[in-house]
Design an enzyme around this catalytic site. Sequence first.
Site, PDB file in Angstrom:
ATOM      1  N   GLY A  98       0.820  -1.205   0.000  1.00  0.00           N
ATOM      2  CA  GLY A  98       0.000   0.000   0.000  1.00  0.00           C
ATOM      3  C   GLY A  98       0.852   1.252   0.000  1.00  0.00           C
ATOM      4  O   GLY A  98       1.909   1.309  -0.623  1.00  0.00           O
ATOM      5  N   LEU A  99       0.383   2.269   0.719  1.00  0.00           N
ATOM      6  CA  LEU A  99       1.056   3.568   0.811  1.00  0.00           C
ATOM      7  C   LEU A  99       1.216   4.210  -0.558  1.00  0.00           C
ATOM      8  O   LEU A  99       2.246   4.833  -0.844  1.00  0.00           O
ATOM      9  CB  LEU A  99       2.420   3.427   1.498  1.00  0.00           C
ATOM     10  CG  LEU A  99       2.392   2.932   2.950  1.00  0.00           C
ATOM     11  CD1 LEU A  99       3.802   2.775   3.488  1.00  0.00           C
ATOM     12  CD2 LEU A  99       1.581   3.863   3.828  1.00  0.00           C
ATOM     13  N   CYS A 100       0.223   4.055  -1.413  1.00  0.00           N
ATOM     14  CA  CYS A 100       0.252   4.692  -2.732  1.00  0.00           C
ATOM     15  C   CYS A 100      -1.073   5.393  -3.013  1.00  0.00           C
ATOM     16  O   CYS A 100      -1.579   5.363  -4.146  1.00  0.00           O
ATOM     17  CB  CYS A 100       0.590   3.692  -3.823  1.00  0.00           C
ATOM     18  SG  CYS A 100      -0.348   2.156  -3.801  1.00  0.00           S
ATOM     19  N   GLY A 101      -1.653   5.984  -1.981  1.00  0.00           N
ATOM     20  CA  GLY A 101      -2.879   6.747  -2.165  1.00  0.00           C
ATOM     21  C   GLY A 101      -4.071   5.865  -2.507  1.00  0.00           C
ATOM     22  O   GLY A 101      -4.218   4.747  -2.000  1.00  0.00           O
TER      23      GLY A 101
END
Length: 295
Positions: A87-90
């Site tokens: 994750g951590l991609c908006g």
Amino acid sequence: MPSLKDVKMKIVGVGKTQQITKAMNMVASAKLRGAQARIERFRPYASKYRSVLTELASKVEGSSNPLLEVHKEVKNAAIIVVTSDRGLCGSFNAAIIDKAMKLAREKQAAGVQVKMICVGRKGRDAFRRVPGIEMLAGYADRMGSLDFSLASTVAQTVISGYEAGELDEVFLAYGEFVSMAHQPPRLIQLLPFETPNNEETAEKASGPACEYLYEPDEEQLLGVILPQYLKVQTYRGMLDTSASENAARMAAMDNATRNCKDLINSLTLLYNKTRQASITSELIDIVGGAEAQNG
């Protein structure tokens, strides 16, 4: 008002988070350069492959190849969903999942059984908990080291199912890399392969018309090119998603770094106000004590 120690600890914690987001931004930037180069090299090949296949398929009848046959009744549909493993991609993964979920709900409303093939941990975790959707296959922790063999395995699964009559439609959902700031979700139909008619082909053609000669004949050549085309398009979707993931993560980490900087500034201001209030309170106590002694 919080104590000076609490505010200082918050500033230190946010500062460490800012260092992490900066590092993740640099890693995503380095990975993006390689992923962007791969998709930019592969995209012209995939586009030309489709144009050649379209011209070849227009010369044969639909019954000459099982992958060209349109099933009269659609009972089963497969959706290949390509997302990232991390994750951590908006909202990048959420947009792809929503696109595929919308299509799945439409098919279910029409009485079609939906089956999923998920490439990427985020898509697999999202769809394996959805009731009424069968998970044909899930591939996690494979987006970091993509190769053509994975696309070949995924494509061969839907090819076998379509030829055996177990699948009537096949779709591909992925994130298309348009630019650093734009990675929209895309949904294309892989099977049955749609061949434009002669009028549509003539309208889209540019330049002088040319006639291709094939050896062996068109039907034998189509039996080799059409399955390979599905593998090429699946691999293109994976490469697009890989580049889009890193671009989206780089933008998300850049925003997070700026937010950390703003938060540190506000906490520093709060720290100074708290410290000034503490000094003022101590001065008042000192002055009050001196006045009491003088009195």
